[in-house]
Structures are given as C-alpha cells and as structure tokens.
Write a protein that holds these residues in place. Structure first.
Motif, PDB file in Angstrom:
ATOM      1  N   TYR A 116       7.340 -16.262  11.278  1.00  0.00           N
ATOM      2  CA  TYR A 116       7.052 -16.788  12.198  1.00  0.00           C
ATOM      3  C   TYR A 116       8.096 -16.342  13.471  1.00  0.00           C
ATOM      4  O   TYR A 116       7.479 -15.933  14.482  1.00  0.00           O
ATOM      5  CB  TYR A 116       7.493 -18.421  12.209  1.00  0.00           C
ATOM      6  N   GLY A 120       5.412 -14.439  15.538  1.00  0.00           N
ATOM      7  CA  GLY A 120       5.043 -15.718  16.039  1.00  0.00           C
ATOM      8  C   GLY A 120       4.357 -15.506  17.427  1.00  0.00           C
ATOM      9  O   GLY A 120       3.458 -16.437  17.829  1.00  0.00           O
ATOM     10  N   LEU A 129      -0.992 -21.573  14.029  1.00  0.00           N
ATOM     11  CA  LEU A 129      -0.024 -22.757  14.357  1.00  0.00           C
ATOM     12  C   LEU A 129      -0.515 -23.773  15.004  1.00  0.00           C
ATOM     13  O   LEU A 129       0.059 -25.138  14.739  1.00  0.00           O
ATOM     14  CB  LEU A 129       1.386 -22.006  14.785  1.00  0.00           C
ATOM     15  N   GLU A 290       7.966 -26.544  18.609  1.00  0.00           N
ATOM     16  CA  GLU A 290       8.184 -25.855  17.364  1.00  0.00           C
ATOM     17  C   GLU A 290       8.515 -26.673  16.239  1.00  0.00           C
ATOM     18  O   GLU A 290       8.578 -26.332  15.019  1.00  0.00           O
ATOM     19  CB  GLU A 290       9.530 -24.969  17.546  1.00  0.00           C
ATOM     20  N   THR A 293       5.426 -27.136  14.497  1.00  0.00           N
ATOM     21  CA  THR A 293       5.314 -25.848  13.932  1.00  0.00           C
ATOM     22  C   THR A 293       5.925 -25.697  12.445  1.00  0.00           C
ATOM     23  O   THR A 293       5.369 -25.697  11.312  1.00  0.00           O
ATOM     24  CB  THR A 293       5.610 -24.696  14.481  1.00  0.00           C
TER      25      THR A 293
END
Length: 453
Positions: A116, A120, A129, A290, A293
């Motif tokens: 990631y 990412g 994601l 995040e 994620t």
C-alpha cells in the motif's frame, strides 16, 4: 514418576487426550493459518478443533475460558488460544499457541502495508481500496448482528446495549468506564436475583477436576510471572524513551499502543474509531480514510482483527521516523506488534490460575454477560462511524449540551460506495457468502468504479 509425568497424567485426567507439545504446536499452527472471519469465526474454529475433534478441552472449561477472555482488554480469540495452550502445556504452550495465532497474519498485514505504501497512489489500487472500504461496512454490520443475537437475550441486556451506544457515541465517555459500569450492573443484577442464567449465554461450569500444578494459584508464581511480564512489556518502552526521546515516532507508538492494550475491551471493533481519531488528528500517522483501508486489508488476513494496528504503526514509522520508508515501516510494525500483544500474554499467565478456581461464581457470569451486551452498543457505534465515513466525503459535528452529534455533509454522499456496501451486506448477512470472496468482489467493483470515474 517425575513432575512432568505427573503433570501429563493430570492433564489426561482432565482432557480426553493429552497431546504432546509437538502436536499442540502443529494444531495451533493450523488454527493460526485458518483463522479468518473475525473473532466469531475464530472462536468457532477453535471450538470445533479443541473440543469436538481433538477433545483436548471439555465444553464447560472452554466456555469459562472464553468468558474470561471476553472480559479482558485485547483480542479475545488470540487470548483464548493462549489460554488453551497454557492449560495443555503451561507457559510454553500458551506462548506457542498465542504466537502461532498472531504471527502468520502479522506477516501478511506487514507485507500488504508495504505494498500500500509503495503503490497506493496508483488509480487501480485506489479503486481496490475504495471497494474494500465499502465492504468493510458490511463486515461490521454482520459482526453487530451476530454478537447481538448471542448477547441480547432479554430487555435488560438490550437496554444496556443502548445505554453503552449513547455513552460512547454521543457522550464520548471512555471505554474502560463503560465496560466497568456494565460489569457492575450485571453483578448487581445477580445479587438482586436477576442474574445471568445458562440460557443467557453464561457458562455453567462443572466442578474442576484434577489439574496440572501450573494451573493452581500460587502467590510466589503470581509475583514472579507478573514481574517478568511487566519487564518484558515496559522495559523496551523505557529503552525507546531513554534513547530516542518521547517525541520520536517509535516511542510515541510504543506508548500509544501500550495504552490501547490496556483499554481495548470488546476487541478491535470497539476501539477502532478511537484509534483512527488519535492516529489521524493527534499523531498524524494516517490520512483521514486510511483506517478503513487498513481494516479492509486486515479482514483479508488470518489472525485477530486488531492486527490492523500493525498497518497504523507501519505507516507512522514509514512517514515520520526519518528512515527509509520500508525500514521505518518495518520498525513501526515491530513496535506496534510488541506493545499490542505482549500484554495479552500477561493477562493470561497471571490471571488464568485464579480464573480456574472460580468457575462456578455466578455473579461473575452475570457481569460477563452484561459486558458482552455493552460491547454490542460499542460495535453499533463503530458501525455508525464507519457508515458515515464510507458514505460521505465530509462529516462534521454539532454539540448540544453534553451531546456530540455527527452531522454528515449531504452533498458529499457517494452513491457508488453505498451500492457496494449494500450488495456486500446482502451477500454476507442474507446469503452467508464467504467473506474473502465478498471482499474480493467489492475490490473489483471499486476498481471498475475508479476506471469509470
């Protein structure tokens, strides 16, 4: 007969089969590799293997251990594995079972965190994601429904869950206070004559049979075990602060995750909203979305869901340590792993001998049932928090006296996210689809949305 022979004979008197240490390692290694699906699935897997197939534990002892682990801070499934290993082979058995439950997933989430960090920003990865975040909302809703069915057996438990939700969502009361209040209410209910019964999810244990020496309370062993594990926990924390300073990201992570290890009652779902807020707004380890994620990545790995904290520690170390990103990330992941899970071993090795002596204390069963009901309210808060941040790009807050109310920005509503979340919810909740398959499908849908946009 040696002390070891006597201990093994004692285990044989308690369990249908006394496994060798090598067999114990092999079986818990298998459990660790197959422990997908969150705590409910992991606990069911351990029950099937340890109680039904291997017959290493009887049903009352398994349920008693589970109730104790649910009362502890930290991941209850990992602590249950540690407890079971400890029952079979003492400290070395507990260490083997606990580590084998955690390390496979820790390795995978560390690898995914590195991927990631490096790729990412690639549009397709962002789409993947995006889909995962929407599907995670469905996973949380499924967990809420499963725990509710198990815990909310009467009107009092429902009221307790609602009160816990209001306390955590709108009054912003701390986790430990809510859990302690719930346990006190459950114990009080018992003394008033309305305590938990076997039908309410309380484990009604049989009298304890002959057990190995290490399972019997000993003041000397208690003191030595407590001292050793406190040094293992706080020694590295002191070294990090002394050598790097309190402002260093690794020292800050060690302190923060030590606190989390002491207050994460109810497992990962109960504390993720708080971790996300602190990691984003206070420490700057993560960007606002995040945590979702990381949770999506953690759902695809074996082991406890609390491994999402390794993702948090990895990104914090990669971004703020001053080291090369991967080196800083690996160090951050190692710090997080240590300070998240070392306390779990302390709770088991120090407390389990005393828990084994109180298997028929009914007021404790009532308190445990009340804690489980409060956890339902806490998970409901997490579901609401996730839903708002998945479906809306912007969420504000309005204060009305003692209440803090979330206020979504309605023009920022994301219809694609809502459609993926609804589809994933139907698949998981209505049709009991495989979670990994659902997450993969949601990730593909997210990639498609990203390409269209």
């Amino acid at each position: 007969m040696t002390d070891t022979d006597e201990a093994v004979a004692s285990v044989s008197a308690t369990f249908a089969t006394a496994p060798s240490f090598a067999e114990t390692v092999r079986v818990f290694g298998k459990i660790g590799l197959l422990s997908f699906g969150g705590p409910a699935g992991q606990i069911a897997l351990m029950h099937r293997v340890l109680v039904d197939e291997k017959r290493w534990l009887d049903e009352p002892r398994f349920l008693h251990a589970l109730n104790y682990c649910m009362l502890l801070p930290g991941p209850e499934a990992m602590q249950l594995a540690t407890y079971a290993g400890w029952l079979l082979h003492g400290v070395k058995g507990g260490l083997a079972a606990g580590l084998l439950f955690v390390l496979p997933g820790a390795a995978v989430i560390t690898l995914l965190s590195a991927v990631y960090l490096l790729v990412g920003d690639v549009p397709l990865v962002q789409g993947l994601l995006f889909g995962l975040k929407a599907a995670v909302l469905a996973v949380v809703l499924e967990a809420l429904i499963k725990v509710s069915k198990r815990a909310l057996k009467n009107a009092f438990m429902v009221a307790l869950a609602i009160a816990a939700f209001i306390a955590i969502a709108f009054l912003k009361l701390p986790f430990p206070l809510i859990i302690a209040a719930a346990a006190a209410c459950g114990a009080l209910l018992h003394f008033l004559g309305y305590g938990a019964k076997s039908g309410d999810g309380a484990a009604v244990a049989e009298p304890a049979r002959d057990m190995p020496e290490w399972t019997k309370p000993s003041a000397r062993r208690f003191a030595s075990t407590l001292a050793v594990w406190l040094v293992i926990w706080f020694g590295p924390l002191f070294v990090l602060h002394a050598t790097l300073g309190g402002g260093n990201v690794f020292a800050a992570e060690a302190t923060f995750f030590s606190k989390m290890a002491a207050v994460t009652f109810g497992g990962a779902y109960a504390v993720l909203a708080y971790v996300a807020q602190q990691a984003v707004e206070v420490h700057g380890w993560l960007k606002p979305d995040e945590m979702l994620t990381g949770l999506g990545l953690a759902e695809t790995t074996p082991g406890p869901l609390i491994l999402v904290l390794v993702f948090v520690g990895f990104l914090g170390g990669a971004r703020l340590s001053g080291l090369a990103p991967i080196a800083g990330g690996l160090a951050g992941a190692a710090v997080t792993l240590w300070f998240t899970f070392v306390p779990c071993f302390l709770w088991i090795f120090v407390g389990a001998p005393y828990v084994e002596t109180v298997r028929n204390v009914r007021w404790l069963a009532s308190a445990l049932s009340a804690v489980t009901a409060a956890v339902v309210g806490i998970i409901a808060n997490l579901a609401v928090w996730f839903a708002l941040h998945v479906l809306f790009a912007s969420v504000g807050e309005r204060v009305l006296g003692p209440l803090s109310l979330p206020v979504p920005d309605w023009p920022s509503f994301d219809a694609a996210s809502a459609l993926i979340a609804i589809a994933a919810s139907f698949a998981l909740i209505r049709y009991n689809a495989n979670m990994i398959v659902v997450l993969a499908a949601a990730a593909l849908a997210g990639m498609a949305v990203q390409l269209i946009r």
